[in-house]
Design a protein around this motif. Structure first.
Motif, PDB file in Angstrom:
ATOM      1  N   ALA A  14       0.644  -1.089   0.116  1.00 20.33           N
ATOM      2  CA  ALA A  14       0.112  -0.126   0.062  1.00 20.33           C
ATOM      3  C   ALA A  14       0.997   1.361   0.057  1.00 20.33           C
ATOM      4  CB  ALA A  14      -0.986  -0.073   1.411  1.00 20.33           C
ATOM      5  N   PHE A  15       1.865   1.218   0.788  1.00 17.28           N
ATOM      6  CA  PHE A  15       2.687   2.464   0.833  1.00 17.28           C
ATOM      7  C   PHE A  15       3.287   2.557  -0.462  1.00 17.28           C
ATOM      8  CE2 PHE A  15       7.332   3.871   1.190  1.00 17.28           C
ATOM      9  CZ  PHE A  15       7.061   5.094   1.732  1.00 17.28           C
ATOM     10  N   THR A  16       3.935   1.638  -1.069  1.00 15.35           N
ATOM     11  CA  THR A  16       4.708   1.470  -2.447  1.00 15.35           C
ATOM     12  C   THR A  16       3.746   2.210  -3.582  1.00 15.35           C
ATOM     13  OG1 THR A  16       5.817  -0.252  -2.002  1.00 15.35           O
ATOM     14  CG2 THR A  16       5.633   0.411  -4.187  1.00 15.35           C
ATOM     15  N   VAL A  17       2.355   1.853  -3.509  1.00 14.06           N
ATOM     16  CA  VAL A  17       1.504   2.290  -4.407  1.00 14.06           C
ATOM     17  C   VAL A  17       1.182   3.666  -4.316  1.00 14.06           C
ATOM     18  CG1 VAL A  17      -1.225   2.018  -5.073  1.00 14.06           C
ATOM     19  CG2 VAL A  17       0.485   0.071  -4.969  1.00 14.06           C
TER      20      VAL A  17
ATOM     21  N   ILE B 157      14.790  10.841  -7.513  1.00 14.33           N
ATOM     22  CA  ILE B 157      15.543  10.531  -6.342  1.00 14.33           C
ATOM     23  C   ILE B 157      14.774  10.222  -5.076  1.00 14.33           C
ATOM     24  CG2 ILE B 157      17.517  11.555  -5.096  1.00 14.33           C
ATOM     25  CD1 ILE B 157      18.882  12.488  -7.543  1.00 14.33           C
ATOM     26  N   GLY B 158      13.788  11.392  -5.153  1.00 15.76           N
ATOM     27  CA  GLY B 158      13.135  11.603  -3.961  1.00 15.76           C
ATOM     28  C   GLY B 158      12.186  10.004  -3.680  1.00 15.76           C
ATOM     29  N   LEU B 159      11.576   9.674  -4.864  1.00 20.36           N
ATOM     30  CA  LEU B 159      10.777   8.405  -4.941  1.00 20.36           C
ATOM     31  C   LEU B 159      11.900   7.216  -4.338  1.00 20.36           C
ATOM     32  CD1 LEU B 159       8.124   6.901  -5.450  1.00 20.36           C
ATOM     33  CD2 LEU B 159       8.812   6.749  -8.017  1.00 20.36           C
ATOM     34  N   ILE B 160      12.818   6.963  -4.942  1.00 24.25           N
ATOM     35  CA  ILE B 160      13.662   5.864  -4.909  1.00 24.25           C
ATOM     36  C   ILE B 160      14.226   5.890  -3.086  1.00 24.25           C
ATOM     37  CG2 ILE B 160      15.826   4.542  -5.153  1.00 24.25           C
ATOM     38  CD1 ILE B 160      15.598   5.685  -7.942  1.00 24.25           C
ATOM     39  N   ALA B 161      14.540   7.042  -2.778  1.00 25.70           N
ATOM     40  CA  ALA B 161      14.901   7.184  -1.546  1.00 25.70           C
ATOM     41  C   ALA B 161      13.623   6.850  -0.489  1.00 25.70           C
ATOM     42  CB  ALA B 161      15.134   8.550  -1.087  1.00 25.70           C
ATOM     43  N   SER B 162      12.644   7.132  -0.855  1.00 24.51           N
ATOM     44  CA  SER B 162      11.332   7.003   0.044  1.00 24.51           C
ATOM     45  C   SER B 162      11.013   5.369   0.049  1.00 24.51           C
ATOM     46  CB  SER B 162      10.035   7.605  -0.603  1.00 24.51           C
ATOM     47  OG  SER B 162       9.183   7.303   0.226  1.00 24.51           O
ATOM     48  N   LEU B 163      11.209   4.718  -1.080  1.00 24.45           N
ATOM     49  CA  LEU B 163      10.884   3.203  -1.350  1.00 24.45           C
ATOM     50  C   LEU B 163      12.013   2.623  -0.571  1.00 24.45           C
ATOM     51  CD1 LEU B 163       9.791   3.056  -4.797  1.00 24.45           C
ATOM     52  CD2 LEU B 163       8.253   3.145  -2.910  1.00 24.45           C
ATOM     53  N   THR B 164      13.042   2.803  -0.705  1.00 21.55           N
ATOM     54  CA  THR B 164      14.256   2.065  -0.188  1.00 21.55           C
ATOM     55  C   THR B 164      14.302   2.363   1.311  1.00 21.55           C
ATOM     56  OG1 THR B 164      15.720   3.880  -0.768  1.00 21.55           O
ATOM     57  CG2 THR B 164      15.858   1.769  -2.066  1.00 21.55           C
ATOM     58  N   GLY B 165      13.791   3.503   1.853  1.00 22.90           N
ATOM     59  CA  GLY B 165      13.912   3.793   3.291  1.00 22.90           C
ATOM     60  C   GLY B 165      12.707   3.122   4.037  1.00 22.90           C
TER      61      GLY B 165
ATOM     62  N   ILE C 226      21.555   1.494   2.809  1.00 24.48           N
ATOM     63  CA  ILE C 226      22.596   2.173   2.459  1.00 24.48           C
ATOM     64  C   ILE C 226      22.116   3.135   1.199  1.00 24.48           C
ATOM     65  CG2 ILE C 226      24.702   1.787   0.991  1.00 24.48           C
ATOM     66  CD1 ILE C 226      25.049  -0.698   2.732  1.00 24.48           C
ATOM     67  N   ILE C 227      21.249   2.407   0.205  1.00 24.41           N
ATOM     68  CA  ILE C 227      20.769   3.471  -0.747  1.00 24.41           C
ATOM     69  C   ILE C 227      19.845   4.596  -0.374  1.00 24.41           C
ATOM     70  CG2 ILE C 227      19.267   3.242  -2.735  1.00 24.41           C
ATOM     71  CD1 ILE C 227      19.729   0.473  -3.051  1.00 24.41           C
ATOM     72  N   ASN C 228      18.990   4.235   0.826  1.00 26.40           N
ATOM     73  CA  ASN C 228      18.250   5.348   1.212  1.00 26.40           C
ATOM     74  C   ASN C 228      19.031   6.224   1.821  1.00 26.40           C
ATOM     75  OD1 ASN C 228      17.145   6.153   4.122  1.00 26.40           O
ATOM     76  ND2 ASN C 228      15.604   6.288   2.574  1.00 26.40           N
TER      77      ASN C 228
END
Length: 237
Positions: free
Chosen positions: A22-25, A39-47, A66-68
């Motif tokens: 749900a969070f990802t969607v 960048i913000g999206l990837i940081a959010s998803l990996t976090g 590490i990515i986040n």
């Protein structure tokens, strides 16, 4: 390969799977709807993936972590949250590798090699860390203010508490989750101010909101794990 990958999620409840999905969607939808940064999206998803794994006591939380850390520092720099930048690059990044080593060293049985053994602090230790946090926060807030940073006191407080929370996390203390909850509330305010100012970084705001919900879940889950592990020790399992 597929069997090995699905094995990582074998002990996930349906609530945990649906929560992460749900969070990802929601995050992906807001990314397109509000034209947020990739960048913000990837940081959010990996976090989010990282903190969910921490809440479950899984050692491999450090890989997406590490990515986040790297991407979040980049986004924070754009908002002049210099305390967040220095915290993530100079502290959180090396601590990811230290934490991975320590969690592997303090795992459970071979069958549960991805699960970590949790611990609790003494009351004396809790008082000591509380006083130390307050003193360091005041000094660091002054430093950030002289640098021209935004919201220096809150930025300082979240940075100091994050350092302490990460130490607690590496040491596998249940109390880390109380500190993370405080951090999440304050950081949500910081990024809400940023979002209201320029309308950007909504993914980061959503990420921290999800962090707060996950921290509450992590606190409850780690308390349960601690009781279960104590019982296993008593019965010699």
């Amino acid at each position: 390969m597929i069997t090995k990958w699905t094995g990582y999620f074998a002990d996930w409840s349906w609530f945990e799977r649906l929560w992460l999905l749900a969070f990802t969607v929601v995050n992906v939808y807001l990314f397109f709807a509000l034209d947020d940064t990739l960048i913000g999206l990837i940081a959010s998803l990996t976090g989010m993936l990282s903190v969910v794994l921490v809440a479950k006591g899984k050692t491999w939380n450090y890989y997406p972590g590490i990515i986040n850390v790297v991407l979040y520092a980049f986004v924070a720099y754009g908002q002049k949250y210099y305390g967040e930048v220095m915290l993530n690059l100079l502290y959180f990044l090396p601590m990811q590798f230290i934490g991975l080593f320590m969690w592997r060293k303090n795992g459970l049985s071979e069958e549960k090699r991805n699960d970590v053994r949790v611990a609790v602090m003494t009351n004396r230790a809790r008082i000591y860390w509380s006083v130390l946090c307050l003193a360091v926060t005041v000094v660091y807030a002054w430093v950030l203010k002289t640098m021209g940073g935004a919201l220096p006191f809150i930025d300082s407080l979240t940075a100091v508490l994050s350092i302490v929370a990460m130490i607690f996390m590496v040491k596998r203390f249940v109390e880390q989750w109380v500190v993370w909850i405080i951090i999440d509330v304050l950081t949500i305010y910081m990024w809400l101010v940023a979002f209201m100012g320029d309308g950007n970084d909504v993914s980061i705001l959503v990420m921290w909101t999800a962090y707060l919900m996950n921290a509450i879940y992590g606190w409850l889950n780690w308390r349960t794990q601690y009781r279960m592990q104590k019982e296993e020790q008593v019965w010699g399992r």
